[in-house]
Scaffold this motif. Structure first.
Motif, PDB file in Angstrom:
ATOM      1  N   PRO A 100      61.148  11.787  22.571  1.00  0.00           N
ATOM      2  CA  PRO A 100      59.811  11.348  22.993  1.00  0.00           C
ATOM      3  C   PRO A 100      59.260  12.147  24.172  1.00  0.00           C
ATOM      4  O   PRO A 100      58.078  12.440  24.209  1.00  0.00           O
ATOM      5  N   THR A 101      60.094  12.496  25.140  1.00  0.00           N
ATOM      6  CA  THR A 101      59.583  13.264  26.269  1.00  0.00           C
ATOM      7  C   THR A 101      60.369  14.561  26.424  1.00  0.00           C
ATOM      8  O   THR A 101      61.502  14.686  25.948  1.00  0.00           O
ATOM      9  N   VAL A 102      59.750  15.521  27.102  1.00  0.00           N
ATOM     10  CA  VAL A 102      60.384  16.823  27.308  1.00  0.00           C
ATOM     11  C   VAL A 102      61.682  16.677  28.096  1.00  0.00           C
ATOM     12  O   VAL A 102      62.701  17.287  27.761  1.00  0.00           O
ATOM     13  N   ALA A 103      61.664  15.832  29.140  1.00  0.00           N
ATOM     14  CA  ALA A 103      62.865  15.660  29.960  1.00  0.00           C
ATOM     15  C   ALA A 103      64.038  15.188  29.101  1.00  0.00           C
ATOM     16  O   ALA A 103      65.170  15.662  29.250  1.00  0.00           O
ATOM     17  N   GLU A 104      63.767  14.274  28.184  1.00  0.00           N
ATOM     18  CA  GLU A 104      64.855  13.773  27.344  1.00  0.00           C
ATOM     19  C   GLU A 104      65.373  14.842  26.400  1.00  0.00           C
ATOM     20  O   GLU A 104      66.570  14.891  26.104  1.00  0.00           O
ATOM     21  N   ASP A 105      64.465  15.702  25.930  1.00  0.00           N
ATOM     22  CA  ASP A 105      64.907  16.785  25.075  1.00  0.00           C
ATOM     23  C   ASP A 105      65.818  17.739  25.830  1.00  0.00           C
ATOM     24  O   ASP A 105      66.835  18.186  25.307  1.00  0.00           O
ATOM     25  N   VAL A 106      65.450  18.032  27.068  1.00  0.00           N
ATOM     26  CA  VAL A 106      66.267  18.927  27.881  1.00  0.00           C
ATOM     27  C   VAL A 106      67.609  18.265  28.187  1.00  0.00           C
ATOM     28  O   VAL A 106      68.650  18.919  28.216  1.00  0.00           O
ATOM     29  N   ALA A 107      67.603  16.937  28.351  1.00  0.00           N
ATOM     30  CA  ALA A 107      68.830  16.218  28.705  1.00  0.00           C
ATOM     31  C   ALA A 107      69.761  16.031  27.507  1.00  0.00           C
ATOM     32  O   ALA A 107      70.950  15.769  27.684  1.00  0.00           O
ATOM     33  N   PHE A 108      69.221  16.177  26.294  1.00  0.00           N
ATOM     34  CA  PHE A 108      69.989  15.865  25.087  1.00  0.00           C
ATOM     35  C   PHE A 108      71.285  16.674  24.989  1.00  0.00           C
ATOM     36  O   PHE A 108      72.369  16.122  24.769  1.00  0.00           O
ATOM     37  N   GLY A 109      71.172  18.013  25.177  1.00  0.00           N
ATOM     38  CA  GLY A 109      72.355  18.863  25.092  1.00  0.00           C
ATOM     39  C   GLY A 109      73.406  18.532  26.141  1.00  0.00           C
ATOM     40  O   GLY A 109      74.573  18.294  25.816  1.00  0.00           O
ATOM     41  N   PRO A 110      73.006  18.509  27.428  1.00  0.00           N
ATOM     42  CA  PRO A 110      73.974  18.177  28.481  1.00  0.00           C
ATOM     43  C   PRO A 110      74.685  16.832  28.270  1.00  0.00           C
ATOM     44  O   PRO A 110      75.888  16.729  28.485  1.00  0.00           O
ATOM     45  N   PHE A 111      73.969  15.822  27.785  1.00  0.00           N
ATOM     46  CA  PHE A 111      74.618  14.537  27.474  1.00  0.00           C
ATOM     47  C   PHE A 111      75.704  14.754  26.433  1.00  0.00           C
ATOM     48  O   PHE A 111      76.817  14.243  26.558  1.00  0.00           O
ATOM     49  N   ASN A 112      75.380  15.545  25.394  1.00  0.00           N
ATOM     50  CA  ASN A 112      76.353  15.781  24.326  1.00  0.00           C
ATOM     51  C   ASN A 112      77.556  16.564  24.823  1.00  0.00           C
ATOM     52  O   ASN A 112      78.630  16.480  24.243  1.00  0.00           O
ATOM     53  N   LEU A 113      77.363  17.349  25.888  1.00  0.00           N
ATOM     54  CA  LEU A 113      78.486  18.097  26.450  1.00  0.00           C
ATOM     55  C   LEU A 113      79.370  17.186  27.291  1.00  0.00           C
ATOM     56  O   LEU A 113      80.389  17.614  27.812  1.00  0.00           O
ATOM     57  N   GLY A 114      78.957  15.935  27.457  1.00  0.00           N
ATOM     58  CA  GLY A 114      79.801  14.965  28.155  1.00  0.00           C
ATOM     59  C   GLY A 114      79.584  14.923  29.655  1.00  0.00           C
ATOM     60  O   GLY A 114      80.432  14.404  30.389  1.00  0.00           O
ATOM     61  N   LEU A 115      78.472  15.461  30.141  1.00  0.00           N
ATOM     62  CA  LEU A 115      78.205  15.379  31.579  1.00  0.00           C
ATOM     63  C   LEU A 115      77.829  13.945  31.956  1.00  0.00           C
ATOM     64  O   LEU A 115      77.352  13.171  31.124  1.00  0.00           O
ATOM     65  N   SER A 116      78.040  13.601  33.227  1.00  0.00           N
ATOM     66  CA  SER A 116      77.661  12.275  33.694  1.00  0.00           C
ATOM     67  C   SER A 116      76.143  12.202  33.827  1.00  0.00           C
ATOM     68  O   SER A 116      75.460  13.222  33.844  1.00  0.00           O
ATOM     69  N   ARG A 117      75.622  10.984  33.934  1.00  0.00           N
ATOM     70  CA  ARG A 117      74.185  10.814  34.030  1.00  0.00           C
ATOM     71  C   ARG A 117      73.593  11.571  35.220  1.00  0.00           C
ATOM     72  O   ARG A 117      72.554  12.227  35.109  1.00  0.00           O
ATOM     73  N   ALA A 118      74.288  11.500  36.365  1.00  0.00           N
ATOM     74  CA  ALA A 118      73.779  12.193  37.557  1.00  0.00           C
ATOM     75  C   ALA A 118      73.745  13.704  37.326  1.00  0.00           C
ATOM     76  O   ALA A 118      72.773  14.379  37.678  1.00  0.00           O
ATOM     77  N   GLU A 119      74.803  14.226  36.689  1.00  0.00           N
ATOM     78  CA  GLU A 119      74.848  15.663  36.407  1.00  0.00           C
ATOM     79  C   GLU A 119      73.743  16.047  35.425  1.00  0.00           C
ATOM     80  O   GLU A 119      73.085  17.074  35.597  1.00  0.00           O
ATOM     81  N   VAL A 120      73.558  15.214  34.408  1.00  0.00           N
ATOM     82  CA  VAL A 120      72.520  15.501  33.416  1.00  0.00           C
ATOM     83  C   VAL A 120      71.154  15.558  34.087  1.00  0.00           C
ATOM     84  O   VAL A 120      70.361  16.466  33.839  1.00  0.00           O
ATOM     85  N   GLU A 121      70.901  14.581  34.960  1.00  0.00           N
ATOM     86  CA  GLU A 121      69.601  14.563  35.633  1.00  0.00           C
ATOM     87  C   GLU A 121      69.410  15.812  36.495  1.00  0.00           C
ATOM     88  O   GLU A 121      68.337  16.398  36.533  1.00  0.00           O
ATOM     89  N   ALA A 122      70.491  16.236  37.168  1.00  0.00           N
ATOM     90  CA  ALA A 122      70.404  17.425  38.010  1.00  0.00           C
ATOM     91  C   ALA A 122      70.123  18.673  37.164  1.00  0.00           C
ATOM     92  O   ALA A 122      69.254  19.476  37.496  1.00  0.00           O
ATOM     93  N   VAL A 123      70.864  18.812  36.069  1.00  0.00           N
ATOM     94  CA  VAL A 123      70.692  19.980  35.194  1.00  0.00           C
ATOM     95  C   VAL A 123      69.279  20.005  34.613  1.00  0.00           C
ATOM     96  O   VAL A 123      68.623  21.046  34.560  1.00  0.00           O
TER      97      VAL A 123
ATOM     98  N   VAL B 217      70.141   7.605  26.477  1.00  0.00           N
ATOM     99  CA  VAL B 217      68.818   7.270  26.981  1.00  0.00           C
ATOM    100  C   VAL B 217      68.739   7.649  28.447  1.00  0.00           C
ATOM    101  O   VAL B 217      69.607   7.306  29.238  1.00  0.00           O
ATOM    102  N   LEU B 218      67.696   8.393  28.776  1.00  0.00           N
ATOM    103  CA  LEU B 218      67.585   8.916  30.132  1.00  0.00           C
ATOM    104  C   LEU B 218      66.906   7.936  31.068  1.00  0.00           C
ATOM    105  O   LEU B 218      67.268   7.814  32.230  1.00  0.00           O
ATOM    106  N   SER B 219      65.907   7.209  30.544  1.00  0.00           N
ATOM    107  CA  SER B 219      65.080   6.450  31.477  1.00  0.00           C
ATOM    108  C   SER B 219      65.649   5.062  31.746  1.00  0.00           C
ATOM    109  O   SER B 219      66.283   4.446  30.901  1.00  0.00           O
ATOM    110  N   HIS B 220      65.416   4.577  32.933  1.00  0.00           N
ATOM    111  CA  HIS B 220      65.829   3.230  33.312  1.00  0.00           C
ATOM    112  C   HIS B 220      64.593   2.427  33.640  1.00  0.00           C
ATOM    113  O   HIS B 220      63.598   2.958  34.071  1.00  0.00           O
ATOM    114  N   PHE B 221      64.707   1.130  33.489  1.00  0.00           N
ATOM    115  CA  PHE B 221      63.644   0.259  33.950  1.00  0.00           C
ATOM    116  C   PHE B 221      64.171  -0.506  35.147  1.00  0.00           C
ATOM    117  O   PHE B 221      65.342  -0.815  35.234  1.00  0.00           O
ATOM    118  N   ALA B 222      63.285  -0.803  36.077  1.00  0.00           N
ATOM    119  CA  ALA B 222      63.688  -1.591  37.245  1.00  0.00           C
ATOM    120  C   ALA B 222      63.076  -2.976  37.110  1.00  0.00           C
ATOM    121  O   ALA B 222      61.875  -3.113  36.885  1.00  0.00           O
TER     122      ALA B 222
END
Lengths: 221, 249
Positions: A100-123, B217-222
């Motif tokens: 749905p959003t560009v950020a999620e598309d960019v995050a899709f690969g890193p999530f699949n590589l098994g990175l943590s949420r914080a790492e995914v957000e940083a990448v 899922v990337l987004s969170h709700f508060a």
């Protein structure tokens, strides 16, 4: 760094035929070294896209050897680590952006590589910033211009932190400004690239070795 | 969304999960209730939600229009098909008291549920709705079906528009002829085939980025204090409607 002293990709006697009987390659040899960019040219149907798909195991040859990053690759499982390290940019960015959003598309690969949420957000953040796309993060892919889609698709590939890029007609359908943005982004990346295209005028300054596909074989041109 | 009056109405600032849950509970409760008075109260509650939704009256009416188109059908059939005390006659047809009551009940319910959905979810874009559903434990397959459909409906529409204009460019004009039907069939088939090819390419692109069947899922709700207030108010209203439906005399 196994590949740095050897080849990124090495094809030996590769033959490939589609299910409908169309023979694309017949004993093709190709060497791609990490210090060079290759321009893959040839008429429509000469197998440019097919060759890129063989590199990452989306297609498997009927005969011959495919060696990627210094190892022979035969089965589906052999390609799992290839796909993390050799990024393929599709010709149509709509094929690549499905979230749905560009950020999620960019995050899709890193999530699949098994990175943590914080790492995914940083990448994700870092990748978008490096391409100057921060403003696109929350946007919906279907509402982007073709040029923006292309850059977003590139971001989704780069978020995997690849060591080499396969680009399928990267500048096709882009206006000169959008093409310029893409090429200067590629220039800054300094990643070895294997580029399939009809028109290398915009890509010339990447310093390309030309390889021509003809009659199922690759020729230095 | 394109038709917003003011940015960030009170409704927009509420947690999407709370809004989806309230819409669901409200719809079920109102749909099963037997009394017109309760349905009327529900309609009033939906109206209150619409007032804080940030939607303009014009847009609300526009979105209710499909229900409005369907209601005359109810009024033309229901009063004349239920057995009971006739209230008035139209030629051989008799409108009965239970029939009229039922038509009124259906009308109130339909308007209340639609208005509530428009008010609670009308300005929520599909990605947020998808995420809210995910957080509410709706099966992932359904959520992704929704999100993928939302993502690709424009691509498919553009593809069909391109094919249709290519037909027009070759002087195709739809007529009631076998040739037209055949061409329309080809167009539909081509859209299906292209959709299938597209799905294969999208899947390939996903595989290249390490997809093994799991989505994240990337987004969170508060969940904020105002969401608590909203949930309390919604609970109170739902309780009141339930009480009017089954207990009050």
């Amino acid at each position: 760094m196994d590949a740095m002293d050897g080849h990124l990709i090495r094809f030996r006697g590769v033959s490939f035929r589609y299910d409908d009987g169309r023979q694309v390659f017949d004993g093709l040899d190709l060497d791609w070294r990490p210090d060079e960019n290759i321009a893959l040219c040839g008429p429509n149907g000469s197998g440019k896209t097919t060759l890129l798909h063989l590199c990452v195991g989306l297609l498997r040859p009927q005969a011959g050897e495919v060696e990627v990053l210094g190892k022979p690759r035969k089965r589906e499982a052999d390609f799992h680590d290839v796909r993390a390290r050799v990024g393929l940019l599709f010709q149509d960015p709509d094929d690549q952006l499905f979230c749905p959003t560009v950020a999620e598309d960019v995050a899709f690969g890193p999530f699949n590589l098994g990175l943590s949420r914080a790492e995914v957000e940083a990448v994700t953040e870092e990748t978008l910033a490096s391409l100057g796309l921060r403003d696109l993060a929350r946007r919906t892919a279907s509402r982007l211009s073709h040029g923006e889609k292309k850059m977003a698709a590139l971001a989704s590939v780069l978020a995997m932190r690849p060591r080499a890029l396969l680009l399928d007609e990267p500048t096709a359908g882009l206006d000169p400004d959008a093409a310029e943005r893409l090429v200067s982004a590629l220039e800054r990346l300094r990643l070895p690239a294997l580029i399939a295209s009809h028109d290398f005028s915009a890509l010339e300054r990447l310093g390309l070795r030309r390889v021509r596909l003809q009659n199922g074989k690759a020729h230095n041109a | 969304m394109a038709d917003d009056a003011g940015r960030d109405a009170l409704m927009d600032r509420l947690d999407p999960r709370a809004r989806v849950a309230a819409a669901f509970a409200f719809s079920v409760l109102v749909a099963v209730g037997p009394r017109p008075a309760a349905a009327l109260a529900a309609l009033a509650a939906a109206g209150a939600a619409a007032a804080i939704s940030g939607l303009r009256a014009r847009d609300i009416v526009r979105r209710l229009a499909p229900v409005g188109a369907f209601l005359p059908l109810i009024w033309l059939t229901l009063p004349f098909t239920r057995p009971g005390q006739p209230v008035f006659r139209l030629g051989p047809l008799a409108a009965t008291d239970p029939g009229l009551r039922l038509a009124l009940l259906v009308t109130l319910k339909a308007l209340a549920v639609t208005l509530a959905l428009v008010a609670l979810l009308g300005r929520m874009d599909l990605p947020r709705l998808g995420h809210a559903l995910h957080h509410l434990r709706v099966p992932d397959k359904l959520v992704h079906l929704l999100l993928m459909a939302a993502r690709y409906v424009d691509v498919l529409r553009a593809e069909s528009a391109r094919l249709a204009s290519a037909m027009k460019a070759r002087a195709f004009r739809p007529r009631a002829s076998p040739r037209t039907f055949r061409a329309a069939g080809y167009l539909a088939a081509m859209i299906l085939i292209r959709g299938f090819d597209r799905a294969a390419r999208v899947h390939a692109a996903m595989k290249l980025r390490g997809f093994r069947g799991r989505f994240y899922v990337l987004s969170h709700f508060a969940f904020a204090r105002r969401d608590l207030a909203f949930c309390a108010a919604a609970g109170l209203i739902l309780g009141l409607i339930a009480w009017m439906q089954w207990t009050a005399t």
